[in-house]
Structures are given as C-alpha cells and as structure tokens.
Design a protein around this motif. Structure first.
Motif, short mmCIF file in Angstrom:
data_model
loop_
_atom_site.label_atom_id
_atom_site.label_comp_id
_atom_site.label_asym_id
_atom_site.label_seq_id
_atom_site.Cartn_x
_atom_site.Cartn_y
_atom_site.Cartn_z
N VAL A 22 1.42 2.44 -9.57
CA VAL A 22 2.13 3.72 -9.48
C VAL A 22 3.64 3.47 -9.45
O VAL A 22 4.41 4.17 -10.11
CB VAL A 22 1.68 4.49 -8.22
N TYR A 23 4.05 2.46 -8.70
CA TYR A 23 5.47 2.12 -8.63
C TYR A 23 6.02 1.78 -10.01
O TYR A 23 7.10 2.24 -10.40
CB TYR A 23 5.66 0.94 -7.68
N VAL A 42 0.62 10.74 3.91
CA VAL A 42 2.08 10.77 3.87
C VAL A 42 2.58 10.55 5.29
O VAL A 42 2.08 11.17 6.23
CB VAL A 42 2.60 12.11 3.32
N VAL A 43 3.55 9.67 5.45
CA VAL A 43 4.08 9.34 6.77
C VAL A 43 5.60 9.38 6.70
O VAL A 43 6.20 8.85 5.75
CB VAL A 43 3.62 7.95 7.24
N THR A 102 0.80 -1.23 0.00
CA THR A 102 0.00 0.00 0.00
C THR A 102 0.83 1.27 0.00
O THR A 102 0.27 2.35 -0.12
CB THR A 102 -0.91 0.02 1.25
N ARG A 103 2.13 1.20 0.14
CA ARG A 103 2.95 2.40 0.29
C ARG A 103 4.15 2.41 -0.65
O ARG A 103 4.75 1.38 -0.90
CB ARG A 103 3.50 2.52 1.73
N LEU A 104 4.49 3.58 -1.10
CA LEU A 104 5.78 3.82 -1.72
C LEU A 104 6.72 4.25 -0.60
O LEU A 104 6.40 5.15 0.17
CB LEU A 104 5.68 4.94 -2.76
N ARG A 105 7.86 3.62 -0.52
CA ARG A 105 8.80 3.89 0.58
C ARG A 105 10.08 4.48 0.02
O ARG A 105 10.85 3.80 -0.64
CB ARG A 105 9.08 2.60 1.35
N PHE A 106 10.28 5.75 0.28
CA PHE A 106 11.44 6.47 -0.23
C PHE A 106 12.48 6.67 0.87
O PHE A 106 12.13 7.00 2.01
CB PHE A 106 11.03 7.86 -0.73
N ASN A 107 13.75 6.48 0.53
CA ASN A 107 14.86 6.99 1.32
C ASN A 107 15.36 8.23 0.60
O ASN A 107 15.71 8.16 -0.60
CB ASN A 107 15.98 5.96 1.46
N LEU A 108 15.39 9.36 1.30
CA LEU A 108 15.69 10.64 0.66
C LEU A 108 17.02 11.20 1.15
O LEU A 108 17.44 10.96 2.29
CB LEU A 108 14.58 11.65 0.96
N ILE A 159 1.39 6.89 0.99
CA ILE A 159 0.42 5.81 1.06
C ILE A 159 -0.56 5.93 -0.10
O ILE A 159 -1.26 6.94 -0.26
CB ILE A 159 -0.33 5.87 2.40
N ILE A 160 -0.60 4.89 -0.93
CA ILE A 160 -1.43 4.87 -2.14
C ILE A 160 -2.63 3.95 -1.96
O ILE A 160 -3.73 4.22 -2.40
CB ILE A 160 -0.61 4.40 -3.36
N GLY A 161 -2.42 2.82 -1.32
CA GLY A 161 -3.48 1.82 -1.22
C GLY A 161 -3.23 0.68 -2.18
O GLY A 161 -2.09 0.39 -2.56
N ASN A 162 -4.30 0.03 -2.59
CA ASN A 162 -4.18 -1.18 -3.40
C ASN A 162 -3.58 -0.94 -4.79
O ASN A 162 -3.17 -1.88 -5.46
CB ASN A 162 -5.54 -1.85 -3.55
#
Length: 631
Positions: A72-73, A54-55, A28-34, A64-67
């Motif tokens: 999107v990824y 956004v977290v 459900t989430r895109l996880r970025f290291n920035l 957080i995008i969901g299903n």
C-alpha cells in the motif's frame, strides 16, 4: 486486495495529499504526520477493505494495514509525492521537540552519514602523525602528501558533503545543496581571498572568509535554501521547474551565504575570541574551565575556527595558553568515547566509539566523537563539560601553554609546557570523562508511555483481549485439529490487553499473548519459514508448516533504536525448527534506553482458526507451551 485503490482511498480520507507533512511505514502501519488532525474521516478509513484499524498517538495518525502495508505504501509513493522526499526518521515527533533538541537532531542527522568517512580519515591522520613523529615517512614525500590528501579531504570539503546531507535532512534537492557548498570552495571564490578579506556583490560589500571545514554557514544556507526551493516550486510552472528552480536557488543562496551567513559566523567567532581574551585577563583558572568545558559546542557549529587566529597571534609572540585549555576538552571527549566503547555491546556503536577514541588520542580529531556520540547521546555532553572544565581549569590555573600550533593528541604532548602540569590536566579530563560514562551510562532516559508505545515501528502491531474458552463446531462434533506454539521467550506472561498500544490491546490484527522477557534471546516457536524480519531486528514474522502466521515484536517503540541492541540470526526465506535462535537482543540496554521490552506474540491470521487459547501459566521458559490454535 487492490493496493492501488486502497492507497487512493486512504490518501483521500486522510485529508488529501496536501494535509500530509510526512509519511513513513513500519511492518504493519502507515504513519502520517498531518497538518490538521481534524480532517481525516476515521470511520470511513476503518470501513475500507484492507484497513484493520486507525490509531492517533505519539503525534502520528496511524492507519493499520497489516502484512500488506509495504504494498500500500508503494502505491501511495507511486501516485503521490508522499513518502520519498519528505520522509523523516521514524523516531521524530518534531512538533513536540524542544528547539535545542531539534537543532541537535538536524546537525546530527546531517553529519551522521559522514561519520564513516570522518572516522576513517581521523585514523589515517593519526597514523600519519605517528609515522612522521618516528621518522618513518617524511612530511615532504609523495607518499605522505597523497595519504594526507585522503585524510584531509572529508574535513576540508566538509561544506560540499554537508550541503548534500543537510539538504536531504531538510527535504530539499541534495545535489543543489552540494553545489551550494561547492561554490564556497570553488577556486574563483577562494581566489578572492588573495586580494584581501573584502570584495563586493552588485555593489554590496562582502566579507570574505575561508569556508573549508566549516559547518554553521552551510547549515544556515541549506536551511534557507529548503524554503526558497519550496516557494519557487509553488510559483514556477511544473514544466520549467527542472532548470529554473535550481538556477534561481543558486543565484539567491550563494550570494546570501557570502554576504550574510558566512560573515555572521566570523562575527560570532570574533565575539567569542574577545570574550576569551577578557576572561584570560581576569583568571586563568576561570578561563580554563570555560574553554575546556564549552569549546566543543563551538566545534559543533564549526565556530572553533574563529579562535585559531588568536592562537596563531599568540604563538607569533612566543606561546599560547588556549590550546592547552582546549586540549582538556579533547581528552574529556576521548574519555567519554572510551567509556562508550567499553560499555556498549552494540557492534556499530562500539566501532564508532573505538575509532573516535583513537582519532582523538592519536590525531586530536574530535568531529567523529562530537557527531557520532555527543549529539547522539546528549547526556554525554554533560560529562564532557564537567571533565573538560576540570581539566581546563587545571591547565589554566597552572599557566600551561603551547609552544607551537599542534593538534592536541598524545604525540603533541612535548609541545606544551610545563609538561607535568599539562599531563595532570589532560589525564584528569580523560579520567573523569571515562568514569562518568561508566558510572552513569550514555543513553538518554525516556519515559515509557502509551503515547510512545503506539509510535513503535516496523514490525508489529496486533491484537488483544483475553482469550475465550475453546470453541467447538456446531453439534458438539470434536475439534478437528490443534496446533501448539511454544514460547519464543523466557519471561512473565501478560494478556495483550496489558500492552500499552491500542493496536495490540484492541485486537485489531489477531489474538495472542505478551511476554515480558528476562533473557535477551528469541527462538522459533514453530517449525516453518521466516517470512519477514525487519532490518532493525526487533520483529520477525514466521509461517509454521501448518499455516499459522506468527508475529514476534520485541518491545514497544523499539523501531526507534534503528537496530541498536538487536542482532538477527536469520533472514527472510530461512527454514527454522522449534528452538532455533531468531534474534539476540541486549535486554538491559533496551530498558536503560527507556523502552518497554514487553513482547507481543501474535497470530496474524487469527481468522483461520476457531480460537487461540493462551497458556494459564504466569511465567514461561523458552519452548514451554504458550498458545494452542484450534481449527
């Protein structure tokens, strides 16, 4: 939803592609290291259609995008360089790790893909030792030599394989990494050894060595190569990179390896050998404890080969005490591996532990245990140190010695004298390693926190706040429809607000409830279809016959277990009935590993309902009434 437009907007508002060092996604989430967490425009991101929340947590910036996150990824991957070559494992929060942990993580991550080959080869070596010991196969026969080639290949050509896997781990071209490793094994290079241990490159002296089975020189070479490659890509025109980057990388790295990285390993090995000789002159007991307790660290870096010349020199004069002390470490590792085999309930780990035990006992091959268990579960290193030191001290104190160069296994016991004292030493080492593993476990303890919780994984992040009373249509008209969801778990009922993850607790993805399970089984709460089940097995999404989308996410941050302790019993597309078994999981092992087992059960299409009403019970049994969906 237009995934391409959303992907573009997310990257733009995250600070641009250049601000991202790593991108992965869960269910459900895109996880970025920035690089700079101050650059993202959070409010703009939250306002994008398709973004639920956004977290920032656990060192990651999570969108957080969901299903639809996978779509999107994929669009981000298509339109940028993110998500492919630079992705690291989901459980890596590298900037906050201690340097030693990061080193071990790189080594383990680079060698773990080779474990199946190492384990298989180790067992084959064991069988060959068994066959020749009992005279079933001659060591000069074609049968033996062909099988020996299969058994020895992964170890002999380790620099080549390691070049590929280490380059992948460092984010460099894995095939160029493999070529760097292969250059050290190429006949023209190895042929230089026939003319002595020295040569030159452009007039610069080069100390030669045999790189077969080595680890440390290749790690250093590939680490430097990863930086060289990145720099070359910055300064070389894109149209010329295809051939110029690998060309210059090879021209730079291979000579540097021959001139610096390799000899560095030799010098370290010689220094270690001198230290061992000094200790042996002081005390056999002390020397045995040091060698038995610490030699596996040399195996990790491939530096144990620096001791072999001393062993051979000793044997040329009659006997050698080092192999006897060294044996204690091998048998201590065998005890730890056996302990993991007996204690683990996870099939893959049990298989690795079992084959590692046999590889050590029957062939004296320690690499599968070192790379498959010790580096993965670092607390087991302390067991090997303690058990190996005690066994080594016994062998050193009783002045046991080897009469021939052998791998330390059960078939080579006759090569050590006095046999009775040697048996006491290795039995003590193995027994202590086994007992310590059984008593204290092998998992590394981790504190469960809000930070860790929000770094969880692929499956599910969802909602929160306490449920409201049932809503009715305007004018007091009766409720049109209700759907009852049964509990998928047995355990204590909690509000989603008590889940230590902002995305769940803030209601970003729907309403629901959480359960702290007491039994390691999740069953279907509805009649319906499996929409998605994560490969890691810790989460599943179902669609009921009435249209409810139900997300069951077992534990917080459990994606980092990568499937360990989870056994899915269904697959996407399966039809299920209420009460059908979905997932089995080892609750105690999950908790022992430091993960919070609290399990959110979410209605991800909450917007389709007037209300989602929770049970008032504080405890439920599987198949008890849990949620009522009001349409």
């Amino acid at each position: 939803m237009k995934y391409k437009d959303l992907a573009k907007d997310i990257v733009q508002n995250i600070g641009g592609e250049e601000n991202v060092t790593n991108l992965i996604h869960c269910a459900t989430r895109l996880r970025f290291n920035l690089k700079d967490n101050r650059l993202p425009d959070k409010e703009k991101l939250k306002s994008l259609e398709g973004v639920l929340s956004v977290v920032e947590s656990g060192g990651q910036f999570q969108v957080i995008i969901g299903n639809d996150v996978a779509h999107v990824y994929q669009e981000i991957v298509k339109t940028t360089k993110l998500g492919m070559g630079n992705a690291v494992s989901a459980d890596a929060d590298q900037p906050k790790e201690k340097i030693l942990s990061r080193i071990f993580a790189v080594i383990s991550g680079s060698l773990s893909p080779l474990l199946p080959a190492m384990a298989g080869a180790g067992i084959l070596k064991a069988f060959l030792t068994l066959f020749t010991t009992f005279g079933w196969v001659s060591a000069e026969s074609g049968t033996y030599l062909i099988l020996a080639a299969a058994a020895n290949a992964v170890f002999y050509f380790l620099p080549i394989f390691l070049g590929v896997t280490a380059a992948t781990k460092f984010g460099a071209n894995p095939y160029v990494g493999g070529v760097i490793g292969a250059a050290l094994m190429e006949p023209n290079f190895t042929g230089l050894l026939a003319n002595g241990d020295k040569t030159s490159f452009l007039g610069i002296p080069v100390v030669l060595m045999d790189y077969s089975s080595t680890v440390f020189p290749v790690f250093v070479a590939i680490w430097i190569f990863s930086y060289v490659e990145k720099y070359l890509k910055k300064i070389i025109h894109k149209e010329l990179q295809t051939f110029l980057v690998p060309l210059l990388s090879l021209v730079i790295i291979v000579p540097l390896t021959a001139m610096i990285f390799g000899p560095f390993g030799v010098y370290i090995g010689n220094a270690i050998a001198d230290a061992i000789n000094y200790l042996m002159g002081v005390s056999g007991l002390l020397t045995g404890a040091v060698i038995g307790g610490l030699i596996f660290f040399l195996v990790v870096f491939g530096l144990h080969w620096g001791i072999i010349p001393i062993v051979l020199a000793n044997l040329s004069n009659g006997t050698d005490p080092i192999l006897a002390m060294w044996a204690a470490s091998n048998f201590a590792m065998a005890g730890v591996a056996l302990g993991v085999f007996l204690k683990s309930k996870e099939k893959t780990l049990k298989s690795i532990a079992g084959s590692s035990t046999l590889s050590l006992l029957l062939a004296g091959v320690s690499e599968p245990t070192v790379y498959g268990i010790l580096l993965r579960f670092k607390r087991t290193m302390s067991y090997v140190i303690i058990a190996g030191a005690i066994g080594g001290a016994i062998n050193g104190g009783f002045h046991t010695y080897a009469t021939a160069f052998v791998f330390q296994n059960i078939f080579s016991i006759g090569a050590f004298k006095p046999v009775s004292y040697y048996l006491i030493g290795i039995a003590a080492a193995m027994g202590i390693g086994l007992v310590l593993t059984i008593l204290f476990g092998y998992q590394d303890k981790k504190a469960v926190s809000v930070t860790e919780a929000s770094a969880e994984g692929p499956a599910a992040e969802v909602q929160a706040g306490p449920s409201k009373a049932s809503s009715k249509p305007t004018g007091g008209s009766p409720i049109l429809k209700k759907e009852v969801l049964l509990s998928p778990l047995t355990g204590e009922v909690k509000s989603l607000t008590e889940v230590p993850d902002p995305a769940f607790a803030e209601g970003a993805m729907g309403k629901g409830v959480a359960i702290v399970p007491s039994i390691g089984q999740a069953v279907s709460p509805v009649n319906g279809t499996i929409g998605t089940i994560l490969k890691s097995g810790h989460a599943v999404i179902l669609q009921s016959e009435s249209g409810a989308e139900v997300l069951i996410h077992i534990g917080i941050n459990t994606v980092q277990l990568k499937g360990q302790y989870f056994s899915p019993r269904v697959k996407a597309g399966d039809q299920v009935r209420k009460g059908d078994l979905l997932i089995e999981f080892d609750l105690e092992e999950i908790k022992e590993a430091g993960y919070n087992p609290i399990t959110p059960i979410i209605i991800s299409n909450t917007g389709d309902y007037l209300d989602v009403i929770e049970t008032t019970n504080s405890w439920v049994t599987a198949q008890d009434k849990l949620l009522t969906l009001v349409v």
